[in-house]
Design an enzyme around this catalytic site. Structure first.
Site, short mmCIF file in Angstrom:
data_model
loop_
_atom_site.label_atom_id
_atom_site.label_comp_id
_atom_site.label_asym_id
_atom_site.label_seq_id
_atom_site.Cartn_x
_atom_site.Cartn_y
_atom_site.Cartn_z
N LYS A 215 -18.06 -9.69 5.60
CA LYS A 215 -17.64 -8.98 6.81
C LYS A 215 -16.32 -9.57 7.34
O LYS A 215 -15.39 -8.86 7.64
CB LYS A 215 -18.74 -9.07 7.87
N GLU A 221 -18.21 -20.25 1.82
CA GLU A 221 -18.87 -20.14 0.52
C GLU A 221 -18.28 -18.99 -0.29
O GLU A 221 -17.98 -19.12 -1.48
CB GLU A 221 -20.38 -19.88 0.70
N GLY A 272 -23.72 -8.53 10.42
CA GLY A 272 -23.85 -8.88 9.00
C GLY A 272 -25.24 -8.57 8.46
O GLY A 272 -25.39 -7.99 7.37
N ARG A 273 -26.28 -8.91 9.22
CA ARG A 273 -27.65 -8.70 8.73
C ARG A 273 -28.10 -7.24 8.82
O ARG A 273 -29.22 -6.92 8.42
CB ARG A 273 -28.61 -9.63 9.47
N GLU A 358 -32.29 -14.84 12.50
CA GLU A 358 -30.91 -14.91 12.98
C GLU A 358 -30.75 -14.01 14.22
O GLU A 358 -29.95 -14.31 15.10
CB GLU A 358 -29.92 -14.50 11.88
N HIS A 389 -52.43 -17.52 -4.87
CA HIS A 389 -52.73 -18.70 -5.68
C HIS A 389 -51.87 -19.88 -5.27
O HIS A 389 -51.73 -20.85 -6.02
CB HIS A 389 -52.53 -18.37 -7.16
N LYS A 498 -20.98 -25.23 10.31
CA LYS A 498 -19.75 -24.87 9.57
C LYS A 498 -18.60 -25.79 9.99
O LYS A 498 -17.83 -26.26 9.15
CB LYS A 498 -19.35 -23.42 9.88
O1 F6P Z 1 -23.34 -17.76 8.79
C1 F6P Z 1 -24.06 -16.63 9.15
C2 F6P Z 1 -23.30 -15.39 8.89
O2 F6P Z 1 -22.32 -15.26 9.83
C3 F6P Z 1 -24.22 -14.17 8.86
O3 F6P Z 1 -24.42 -13.62 10.10
C4 F6P Z 1 -23.51 -13.28 7.91
O4 F6P Z 1 -24.37 -12.30 7.40
C5 F6P Z 1 -23.06 -14.27 6.87
O5 F6P Z 1 -22.70 -15.41 7.61
C6 F6P Z 1 -21.93 -13.83 6.00
O6 F6P Z 1 -20.79 -13.52 6.75
P1 F6P Z 1 -19.62 -12.70 6.12
O7 F6P Z 1 -20.15 -11.40 5.69
O8 F6P Z 1 -18.59 -12.58 7.20
O9 F6P Z 1 -19.07 -13.49 4.95
#
Ligand code: F6P
Length: 530
Positions: A215, A221, A272-273, A358, A389, A498
Site C-alpha cells: 500500500k 521487508e 491494508g488488512r 490489528e 490431534h 519499525k
Molecule cells: O506493519 C503493519 C502494516 O502496516 C499493515 O497494516 C499492512 O497491511 C502491512 O504493514 C503492509 O503494509 P504495506 O502494504 O504498506 O506494505
C-alpha cells in the site's frame, strides 16, 4: 460533516444491565439445560445470511441476554456508525480517512446508493470513488486475463507483507479448485532471506512475474525483497522489467521511481488488512480469472448489503460482533479458536488474526482515554481435523474456556469416497463434545462440557462464498470495535518496532550499544561475537 458521536459500551445502561444479569444468574447458564428447555433453540439462534448459514445456538447466551446485547448496540450507536462508514464519513479519525473498502465490491451499476444518508447530504454519493474503483478493476482484470493467456509466465511471485500478503495468499489457497492449471503462485513476505532464496532457486526470469504489493511502497521487508528480486532478475539475464514486474500500491510515484512502470493503484481509504478486494487482489484475479474475481466481489457485496440493511436482530455480523463483546467483557474469555474444516482454508486463521487483532487490538478509546475493559481477543487455529490431534485437548479439558468458531463446507469438490463425510462428522462431533461433555466420567476422563462454539456453514467453497465469509468477518470486527468505542482502522501499534529496528540495524555492524537497555545490548554483542 460531523461523524456521529458514539457512546462507549461501558458507559451505557445496557452494559450495566448485562453485568447485573450475569451476576444475578450466578453464572449458571448451561447449554444442555437450554436445549432441554427449548426445543426451538436451534431455530431461534441460527440464521442464514448471504452464502453463509450460522448456528449460534451452542453459545452461552439466552434470549434475554441477546436482547440486552442488541440494546447495547443501539445505545452505542452501532447502526449510525455503520451508516457513517457507508456514507463515506472519515470514521478513521486518527488518520482523518474515510473507510470505503466495501466500495471495492460495489457493482458499477447498482440500485443501492451509498453516501446519501442523512449524515452526508452531498449529492455525489461516492460516485467519483466508485468510478475510480471500476476503472482500476477493469484494467487489473484485463491484465490478469493477459497473464493467464501468457503461457510463458509459469510463476507468479507476490512480494508483500501483512495485508499485502495474508489476504491474497489465503484466498489463492482457498480457491485452488478454481485456479488456472499451469501457473504456480508464490508468496514472499518475510525479510528473512531464507524465504526468498527458497523461492528464487526454482524460478527462471523469463517465466516469472513479480508483483510488488505494498500500500505504502515503503514497508522495509517488501522493499528489501523487491530490491533483491530485481537484482536477481538482472543478474539472471532478465531485462524486460515492464513485462516481469508490476506494482500494486497507493504510491504509484515511488513504484515508478523504483523502475516499475506497470502499476495498479488503490486509495488511502482502503486499510491494508481490507485490501484484498483492491489491486492487492491481483494474484487472486490471475489465479481464478475475471469472472471468478467478480463473483468474489459479488459475494462480499451481498454480505455488505446484509450488514447495511438487515435489522439488528437478523444481522449476522452484528450478532457475531455482539457475541464477541459478551465473551470478552462479561464472561472474560480472552481468545477465540478458528477451526476451518476445509484444508484449503488453512491460512484463514492467520488472515483473521490480522483482521481482528490489528483492527481491535487497541487500549484507548477515540478520545485517547485508556479503556477499563478488554478489547480484541487472541485469535488462533489450524484446520480440522489437524487441530484435534494437537490442542483440542486443551479446548475440551483445559482450565480456560475458549469459544471455537467452526467453518465447514457442505459439498466437497473431490470424489474420494468417505473423506468428506468423515471430515464433517468430526466437525459436528467436536462441537457436540465441547457442549455435552462427558460429565458422568470421573477424574481424567471427565469433560465438563458447556463449552461454546459457533458453526458457520458454506454450501460450497466458491469465490462468492469466500467473499461473503470474509466480508462477514470484516463487519463483525467493525461491530465489536464500535461497541468498544475504538478506532478499528488505524494501527499505530506496529510503528515503534519499525523505528527501533532502523536504529538497531547499523549497530549490528558498528557494535555501538550506547543508550540501549542491558538485554538488547547483551544480545547485540552476542550476535556480533565470532
Ligand atoms: O506493519 C503493519 C502494516 O502496516 C499493515 O497494516 C499492512 O497491511 C502491512 O504493514 C503492509 O503494509 P504495506 O502494504 O504498506 O506494505
Amino acid at each position: 460533516m460531523a461523524v456521529p458521536t458514539r457512546a462507549r459500551g461501558d458507559r451505557t445502561a445496557a452494559w450495566r444491565a448485562l453485568q447485573e444479569a450475569y451476576q444475578s444468574s450466578g453464572h449458571s447458564f448451561d447449554l444442555r439445560d437450554a436445549f432441554a428447555a427449548d426445543p426451538q433453540r436451534f431455530a431461534a439462534f441460527s440464521q442464514s445470511a448471504p452464502h453463509v448459514f450460522a448456528d449460534l445456538s451452542k453459545n452461552l447466551i439466552d434470549a434475554a441476554t441477546q436482547a440486552l446485547l442488541f440494546e447495547l448496540a443501539r445505545q452505542c450507536g452501532v447502526e449510525a456508525h455503520r451508516d457513517a462508514m457507508f456514507a463515506g464519513e472519515k470514521i478513521n479519525s486518527t488518520e482523518q480517512r474515510a473507510v470505503l473498502h466495501y466500495l471495492l465490491r460495489k457493482p458499477a451499476v447498482d440500485h443501492t446508493s451509498y453516501g446519501q444518508s442523512a449524515i452526508n447530504s452531498e449529492a455525489n454519493g461516492l460516485t467519483h470513488e466508485l468510478a475510480q474503483v471500476h476503472a482500476t478493476l477493469d484494467a487489473m482484470l484485463a491484465y490478469a486475463q493477459a497473464v493467464r493467456l501468457d503461457a510463458a509466465i509459469t510463476d507468479v511471485v507476490n512480494i508483500g507483507i501483512g495485508g499485502s500478503d495474508l489476504g491474497p495468499q489465503m484466498a489463492v489457497l482457498a480457491l485452488d479448485e478454481f485456479t488456472l492449471p499451469g501457473k504456480r503462485f508464490h508468496f514472499v513476505s518475510n525479510v528473512d532471506g531464507h524465504e526468498l532464496a527458497a523461492v528464487l532457486k526454482h524460478l527462471k526470469p523469463q517465466n516469472t512475474l513479480f508483483l510488488i504489493a505494498s500500500k505504502t511502497f515503503t514497508t522495509a521487508e517488501t522493499m528489501s525483497n523487491a530490491q533483491s528480486v530485481r537484482r536477481w532478475f538482472e543478474a539472471q539475464g532478465g531485462s524486460d522489467i515492464a513485462r516481469h514486474f508490476a506494482a500494486l500500491t497507493t504510491n504509484v510515484a515511488t513504484a515508478n521511481a523504483f523502475g516499475i512502470t506497470t502499476t495498479f493503484g488503490f486509495w488511502d481509504w482502503v486499510g491494508g488488512r481490507y485490501s484484498l478486494w483492491s489491486a492487492i487482489g491481483l494474484p487472486i484475479a490471475i489465479a481464478i480469472g475475471e469472472a471468478g474475481f467478480r463473483d468474489f466481489l459479488a459475494g462480499a457485496h451481498a454480505m455488505d448489503e446484509h450488514f447495511r440493511t438487515a435489522p439488528l436482530t437478523q444481522n449476522l455480523p452484528v450478532r457475531l460482533g455482539l457475541l464477541d463483546v459478551w465473551y470478552r467483557n462479561f464472561l472474560g474469555f480472552s481468545s477465540r479458536s478458528i477451526a476451518p474444516y476445509h484444508s484449503a482454508l488453512k491460512r484463514l486463521p492467520a488472515y483473521l488474526q490480522q483482521l481482528e487483532m490489528e483492527s481491535n487490538g487497541k487500549r484507548v478509546d477515540l478520545q485517547g482515554q485508556a479503556l477499563p475493559f478488554g478489547t480484541a481477543p487472541v485469535l488462533w487455529g489450524e484446520p480440522g481435523t489437524n487441530g484435534q490431534h494437537a490442542y483440542f485437548q486443551m479446548l475440551h479439558q483445559g482450565t480456560d474456556v475458549v469459544p471455537v468458531e467452526f467453518v465447514a463446507v457442505r459439498k466437497s469438490t473431490h470424489d474420494l469416497p468417505g473423506h468428506h463425510d468423515r471430515l464433517l462428522a468430526n466437525a459436528l462431533a467436536q462441537a457436540q463434545a465441547l457442549m455435552v461433555g462427558q460429565v458422568d466420567a470421573g477424574g481424567h476422563r471427565h469433560f465438563p462440557g458447556n463449552r461454546p462454539s459457533t458453526f458457520l456453514l458454506l454450501e460450497e467453497l466458491t469465490p462468492a462464498s469466500l467473499g461473503a465469509l470474509l466480508a462477514l468477518q470484516e463487519h463483525r470486527v467493525f461491530v465489536s470495535g464500535s461497541v468498544w468505542g475504538i478506532n478499528s482502522f488505524d494501527q499505530w501499534g506496529v510503528e515503534l518496532g519499525k523505528v527501533l529496528a532502523r536504529d538497531i540495524e547499523p549497530r549490528l555492524h558498528s557494535g555501538d550499544v550506547a543508550g540501549l537497555d542491558g538485554s538488547t545490548a547483551g544480545l547485540l554483542q552476542k550476535l556480533r561475537d565470532k
